[in-house]
Design an enzyme around this catalytic site. Structure first.
Site, PDB file in Angstrom:
ATOM      1  N   GLU A  25      11.561 -11.919 -20.341  1.00 22.08           N
ATOM      2  CA  GLU A  25      11.307 -10.618 -20.027  1.00 22.08           C
ATOM      3  C   GLU A  25      10.204  -9.947 -20.871  1.00 22.08           C
ATOM      4  O   GLU A  25       9.486  -9.165 -20.528  1.00 22.08           O
ATOM      5  CB  GLU A  25      12.621  -9.782 -19.853  1.00 22.08           C
ATOM      6  CG  GLU A  25      12.606  -8.249 -19.662  1.00 22.08           C
ATOM      7  CD  GLU A  25      11.965  -7.743 -18.183  1.00 22.08           C
ATOM      8  OE1 GLU A  25      11.677  -8.777 -17.473  1.00 22.08           O
ATOM      9  OE2 GLU A  25      11.539  -6.780 -17.930  1.00 22.08           O
ATOM     10  N   HIS A  63       9.957 -28.847 -28.351  1.00 24.48           N
ATOM     11  CA  HIS A  63       9.632 -29.921 -27.541  1.00 24.48           C
ATOM     12  C   HIS A  63       8.320 -29.664 -26.883  1.00 24.48           C
ATOM     13  O   HIS A  63       7.804 -30.240 -25.546  1.00 24.48           O
ATOM     14  CB  HIS A  63      10.789 -29.878 -26.285  1.00 24.48           C
ATOM     15  CG  HIS A  63      12.085 -30.189 -26.884  1.00 24.48           C
ATOM     16  ND1 HIS A  63      12.486 -31.483 -27.055  1.00 24.48           N
ATOM     17  CD2 HIS A  63      13.035 -29.493 -27.238  1.00 24.48           C
ATOM     18  CE1 HIS A  63      13.762 -31.572 -27.490  1.00 24.48           C
ATOM     19  NE2 HIS A  63      14.059 -30.315 -27.683  1.00 24.48           N
ATOM     20  N   TRP A  84      -3.730  -1.794  -1.254  1.00 21.84           N
ATOM     21  CA  TRP A  84      -3.859  -3.011  -2.325  1.00 21.84           C
ATOM     22  C   TRP A  84      -4.119  -3.966  -1.190  1.00 21.84           C
ATOM     23  O   TRP A  84      -3.449  -4.580  -0.148  1.00 21.84           O
ATOM     24  CB  TRP A  84      -2.443  -3.318  -2.620  1.00 21.84           C
ATOM     25  CG  TRP A  84      -2.368  -4.175  -3.758  1.00 21.84           C
ATOM     26  CD1 TRP A  84      -2.632  -4.324  -4.929  1.00 21.84           C
ATOM     27  CD2 TRP A  84      -1.787  -5.953  -3.397  1.00 21.84           C
ATOM     28  NE1 TRP A  84      -2.484  -5.458  -5.744  1.00 21.84           N
ATOM     29  CE2 TRP A  84      -1.801  -6.548  -4.580  1.00 21.84           C
ATOM     30  CE3 TRP A  84      -1.452  -6.376  -2.217  1.00 21.84           C
ATOM     31  CZ2 TRP A  84      -1.694  -7.769  -4.713  1.00 21.84           C
ATOM     32  CZ3 TRP A  84      -1.218  -7.701  -2.379  1.00 21.84           C
ATOM     33  CH2 TRP A  84      -1.231  -8.463  -3.570  1.00 21.84           C
ATOM     34  N   CYS A 103       0.953  -1.118   0.012  1.00 22.62           N
ATOM     35  CA  CYS A 103      -0.202  -0.065   0.035  1.00 22.62           C
ATOM     36  C   CYS A 103       0.955   1.267  -0.072  1.00 22.62           C
ATOM     37  O   CYS A 103       2.146   1.153   0.053  1.00 22.62           O
ATOM     38  CB  CYS A 103      -0.853  -0.059   1.226  1.00 22.62           C
ATOM     39  SG  CYS A 103      -1.708  -1.511   1.745  1.00 22.62           S
ATOM     40  N   ASN A 140       1.096  -0.123   6.048  1.00 22.46           N
ATOM     41  CA  ASN A 140       1.589  -0.945   4.860  1.00 22.46           C
ATOM     42  C   ASN A 140       2.278  -2.248   5.496  1.00 22.46           C
ATOM     43  O   ASN A 140       3.161  -2.006   6.287  1.00 22.46           O
ATOM     44  CB  ASN A 140       2.444  -0.198   3.866  1.00 22.46           C
ATOM     45  CG  ASN A 140       2.949  -1.020   2.732  1.00 22.46           C
ATOM     46  OD1 ASN A 140       2.230  -2.096   2.479  1.00 22.46           O
ATOM     47  ND2 ASN A 140       4.050  -0.844   2.365  1.00 22.46           N
ATOM     48  N   GLY A 141       1.717  -3.275   5.076  1.00 23.30           N
ATOM     49  CA  GLY A 141       2.397  -4.698   5.610  1.00 23.30           C
ATOM     50  C   GLY A 141       1.551  -5.565   6.037  1.00 23.30           C
ATOM     51  O   GLY A 141       0.224  -5.376   5.799  1.00 23.30           O
ATOM     52  N   ARG A 184       1.409   1.664  -5.962  1.00 21.40           N
ATOM     53  CA  ARG A 184       1.432   0.805  -4.754  1.00 21.40           C
ATOM     54  C   ARG A 184       0.135  -0.153  -4.686  1.00 21.40           C
ATOM     55  O   ARG A 184       0.110  -1.073  -3.803  1.00 21.40           O
ATOM     56  CB  ARG A 184       2.134   1.262  -3.534  1.00 21.40           C
ATOM     57  CG  ARG A 184       3.378   1.965  -3.783  1.00 21.40           C
ATOM     58  CD  ARG A 184       4.070   2.554  -2.443  1.00 21.40           C
ATOM     59  NE  ARG A 184       3.962   1.489  -1.541  1.00 21.40           N
ATOM     60  CZ  ARG A 184       5.348   1.010  -1.440  1.00 21.40           C
ATOM     61  NH1 ARG A 184       6.470   1.199  -2.074  1.00 21.40           N
ATOM     62  NH2 ARG A 184       5.380  -0.092  -0.460  1.00 21.40           N
ATOM     63  N   LYS A 226       3.677  -2.200  -7.599  1.00 21.76           N
ATOM     64  CA  LYS A 226       5.173  -1.810  -7.881  1.00 21.76           C
ATOM     65  C   LYS A 226       6.246  -2.670  -6.806  1.00 21.76           C
ATOM     66  O   LYS A 226       7.153  -3.487  -7.758  1.00 21.76           O
ATOM     67  CB  LYS A 226       5.559  -0.313  -7.822  1.00 21.76           C
ATOM     68  CG  LYS A 226       7.054  -0.159  -8.214  1.00 21.76           C
ATOM     69  CD  LYS A 226       6.910  -0.030  -9.556  1.00 21.76           C
ATOM     70  CE  LYS A 226       8.625  -0.031 -10.319  1.00 21.76           C
ATOM     71  NZ  LYS A 226       8.856  -0.415 -11.527  1.00 21.76           N
ATOM     72  N   GLU A 259       2.010  -8.139 -18.365  1.00 19.08           N
ATOM     73  CA  GLU A 259       1.597  -7.626 -17.307  1.00 19.08           C
ATOM     74  C   GLU A 259       1.050  -6.159 -17.678  1.00 19.08           C
ATOM     75  O   GLU A 259       0.182  -5.726 -16.910  1.00 19.08           O
ATOM     76  CB  GLU A 259       2.679  -7.204 -16.119  1.00 19.08           C
ATOM     77  CG  GLU A 259       3.969  -6.423 -16.843  1.00 19.08           C
ATOM     78  CD  GLU A 259       5.194  -6.243 -15.681  1.00 19.08           C
ATOM     79  OE1 GLU A 259       6.148  -5.894 -16.095  1.00 19.08           O
ATOM     80  OE2 GLU A 259       4.736  -6.268 -14.427  1.00 19.08           O
ATOM     81  N   LYS A 300       6.687  -8.552 -20.018  1.00 21.09           N
ATOM     82  CA  LYS A 300       6.419  -7.007 -20.256  1.00 21.09           C
ATOM     83  C   LYS A 300       4.866  -7.191 -20.819  1.00 21.09           C
ATOM     84  O   LYS A 300       3.979  -6.427 -20.592  1.00 21.09           O
ATOM     85  CB  LYS A 300       7.285  -6.297 -20.966  1.00 21.09           C
ATOM     86  CG  LYS A 300       8.497  -6.058 -20.266  1.00 21.09           C
ATOM     87  CD  LYS A 300       8.463  -4.969 -19.387  1.00 21.09           C
ATOM     88  CE  LYS A 300       8.304  -5.250 -17.834  1.00 21.09           C
ATOM     89  NZ  LYS A 300       9.432  -5.740 -17.142  1.00 21.09           N
TER      90      LYS A 300
HETATM   91  C1  AGP Z   1       8.327  -6.066 -13.574  1.00 18.04           C
HETATM   92  O1  AGP Z   1       7.994  -5.528 -14.537  1.00 18.04           O
HETATM   93  C2  AGP Z   1       7.496  -6.338 -12.435  1.00 18.04           C
HETATM   94  N1  AGP Z   1       6.755  -5.510 -12.147  1.00 18.04           N
HETATM   95  C3  AGP Z   1       7.935  -7.191 -11.406  1.00 18.04           C
HETATM   96  O2  AGP Z   1       8.309  -8.387 -11.812  1.00 18.04           O
HETATM   97  C4  AGP Z   1       9.116  -6.749 -10.413  1.00 18.04           C
HETATM   98  O3  AGP Z   1      10.346  -6.770 -11.084  1.00 18.04           O
HETATM   99  C5  AGP Z   1       9.324  -7.733  -9.229  1.00 18.04           C
HETATM  100  O4  AGP Z   1       8.147  -7.438  -8.396  1.00 18.04           O
HETATM  101  C6  AGP Z   1      10.551  -7.476  -8.482  1.00 18.04           C
HETATM  102  O5  AGP Z   1      10.518  -6.296  -7.642  1.00 18.04           O
HETATM  103  P1  AGP Z   1      12.207  -5.606  -7.321  1.00 18.04           P
HETATM  104  O6  AGP Z   1      13.102  -5.501  -8.358  1.00 18.04           O
HETATM  105  O7  AGP Z   1      11.641  -4.031  -6.622  1.00 18.04           O
HETATM  106  O8  AGP Z   1      12.468  -6.489  -6.287  1.00 18.04           O
END
Ligand code: AGP
Length: 609
Positions: free
Chosen positions: A481, A504, A73, A2, A99-100, A27, A604, A488, A485
């Protein structure tokens, strides 16, 4: 997962809280709320994004010069108005944002209910307000906060205000991010630095299990026993503009375009006279570098993909056996770590709960640790023996872009350092590596010029529902990657595979509706094989989009679309090849009208397990 912001000072709190909170919305964005001190505490909150809440409630009537704000969140308790933060005690005098996760909240709640505390939400957070209320029967405000926190297990970044003590804002943290901003007109707390850049560049980092009592012009930090702690005020040179969109439609696009500058900054001062200089950042002597037998790299998501590229570099060039592990897996098994293993934790935020915990696990095993991180003073940088910063600047878009390429740059610099110390490469090779990376920012700028062609692909294929990303060697992680991308930000299903593995299984998926993205920069060992794989896809009607090296005359003959990247060393090709994939994901998501900077269900930094 959050966002928190708090203020106490001489100014009007609400506009500052609102601005700060909007920059933290990445967040968490299922509900938002505010609490302002003014002869009592006024709380306003509702479900939805901040702008929805603003439409539902006239928040401008919140007047006062101290307060808290929160964007949520959901973890404990569904998305409802009553579960939105801030939460209050029975008397509405003690108000918290959190937050937590409070792991023992149900036991605490039961105990408090037996003492007649009435709860109005299903959250774990609310117990904190009631627990403080309970302790305030026998002690002052800040002591009650400390005593309450001694009973709490779990992670928290906390802001607390109390109607009876309107001149104080109490903050605390344990395993969740929280920074204090020291402004000229008051004191702030926030989950991250960009939220406060408009108001200050001076920050104090709170450590785990510390509390801070903020007054209009004062900061006092202590541990949970109340013992005073010294603290340092650090200046951060990020500007407010760095944390704004600067004319781009989305942060993600801005951050993609910032990559040449981010790499330049990351290299700045670290390449001198043919050497890589990390000063004391990595905290390893030449002798210790020579003694490294194994490297383990841990991370999550995109940072885990960077780790895979790092493995390729360390093994190929520095000849060090390297394993890559998901932080979430590493922490819950009993990993065998030899004495001379170096553990590297990679994290943009430095706050990802699994990465922080895995790093602490590694430290318990007594090995040397380094963090590669973008955020100064974050948890992993404090837990590790050494910290190397990626100089990407604030990354706001949930999809990581510039943080990824700067992580690759740091891993590349470490490869040079290790290779030189261990004499696995000669001076000529080291020089070529250094020359190679120095050219990367300009080469990235030329890849960005391919944007029109990439937008064209996005136009043609944004209505497809599946896609495959294939790459080999150092570009296999780039396939992963690229697929991540796309998933997400566009919600389109995508898989990344080593190109040769296609036969395979995944080949069964290929038909005329399946775009297949080949990451195929020139490489003497595998180029002809990749050409074969492209033929196999075409033979089954698949659509081929290829990333190839300028001057490659074979790939354009076979692929439907070819995006060229400049010629570079093979190990550096991943840093260029990922850019078209970031842009492709971005443009597809944009054409689909997705909420690119805040994709659904994501946040994030994943600060919960
Ligand atoms: C990346 O596009 C993602 N949003 C996610 O996978 C991110 O890389 C992951 O949560 C790790 O975050 P960090 O690098 O802040 O540890």
């Amino acid at each position: 997962m959050c966002g928190i912001v708090g203020y106490i000072g001489n100014g009007e709190a609400y506009p500052m809280l609102l601005k700060g909170l909007k920059s933290l919305e990445y967040r968490g964005y299922d509900s938002a709320g505010f609490a302002i001190v003014n002869k009592g505490i006024a709380i306003e909150k509702d479900i939805g994004r901040i702008e929805d809440v603003e439409k539902k409630i006239d928040l401008s009537m919140l007047k006062g010069s101290a307060g808290l704000a929160h964007c949520r969140w959901a973890t404990h308790g569904s998305v409802t108005k009553s579960n939105a933060h801030p939460h209050a005690d029975c008397s509405n005098k003690i108000v918290v944002v959190h937050n937590g996760i409070i792991e023992n909240y149900s036991q605490l709640k039961e105990k408090l209910m037996q003492k007649n505390h009435a709860f109005s939400s299903e959250t774990d957070t609310e117990v904190i307000a009631h627990l403080i209320e309970e302790y305030m029967k026998n002690s002052g405000f800040e002591e009650a906060v400390r005593n309450a926190l001694k009973e709490v297990n779990g992670s928290y970044a906390l802001g607390v205000i109390c109607a009876d003590e309107p001149d104080k804002l109490v903050a605390a943290r344990n395993e969740s991010p929280l920074i204090i901003g020291k402004g000229s007109n008051g004191m702030f707390i926030a989950s991250d630095i960009p939220a406060l850049l408009e108001y200050t560049n001076s920050f104090v980092y709170l450590h785990d299990r510390e509390t801070a009592v903020l007054g209009k012009g004062s900061i006092a930090i202590s541990d949970l026993e109340g013992a005073k702690k010294n603290f340092k005020v650090s200046r951060i040179n990020w500007s407010r503009e760095d944390a704004e969109k600067g004319g781009y439609k989305h942060f993600m696009l801005k951050e993609i375009y910032e990559q040449p500058r981010a790499i330049t900054e990351t290299l700045n001062g670290r390449l001198k006279n043919g050497n890589v200089i990390f000063e004391e950042e990595i905290n390893l002597s030449d002798k210790e570098i020579l003694e490294i037998e194994d490297v383990k790299i841990i991370g999550c998501g995109t940072s885990w993909h960077a780790a895979l590229v790092g493995k390729f570099m360390f093994e190929e060039l520095a000849k060090i056996t390297t394993e890559v592990e998901y932080a979430s897996e590493f922490r819950y098994r009993n990993p065998i770590i030899k004495k001379n293993t170096l553990v590297i934790a990679i994290s943009q935020s430095g706050e990802t709960a699994d990465t922080v915990a895995a790093l602490k696990e590694a430290k318990k095993l007594g090995v040397k640790t380094i963090a590669i991180c973008n955020v100064r003073g974050s948890s992993i940088t404090r837990a590790a023996d050494g910290a190397v910063y990626t100089m990407a600047g604030p990354e706001i878009g949930v999809a990581s872009t510039k943080a990824f390429t700067t992580q690759l740059a740091v891993l590349y610099l470490l490869t040079i350092l290790f290779s030189k110390a261990r004499k696995t490469l000669n001076d000529r090779q080291i020089k070529d590596m250094i020359d190679g990376i120095r050219k990367i920012p300009l080469q990235m700028a030329s890849v960005l010029n391919e944007d029109m062609e990439i937008m064209n692909c996005a136009e043609l294929y944004h209505k497809k529902t599946n896609s495959l990303y294939l790459g080999r060697g150092v570009n296999f992680p780039i396939a992963l990657e690229g697929a991540l991308k796309l998933k997400e930000v566009s919600y389109m299903h995508a898989e990344g595979y080593p190109a040769a593995e296609m036969k395979h299984g995944p080949i069964a998926l290929i038909d005329e509706n399946m775009p297949v993205v080949f990451i195929a920069p020139h490489d003497i060992y595998t180029h002809s094989k990749i050409l074969g794989n492209i033929e196999e896809v075409k033979a089954r009607g698949g659509i081929v989009i290829a990333i190839a090296t300028e001057g490659d005359s074979e790939i354009p003959k076979k692929a439907g679309h070819t995006i060229f990247i400049p010629k570079t060393l093979y190990t550096l090709s991943s840093m260029l090849a990922v850019i078209p994939l970031q842009l492709l994901a971005y443009h597809i998501a944009d054409k689909l009208g997705r909420d690119i900077d805040k994709p659904r269900n994501l946040a994030k930094s994943v600060v919960v397990e």
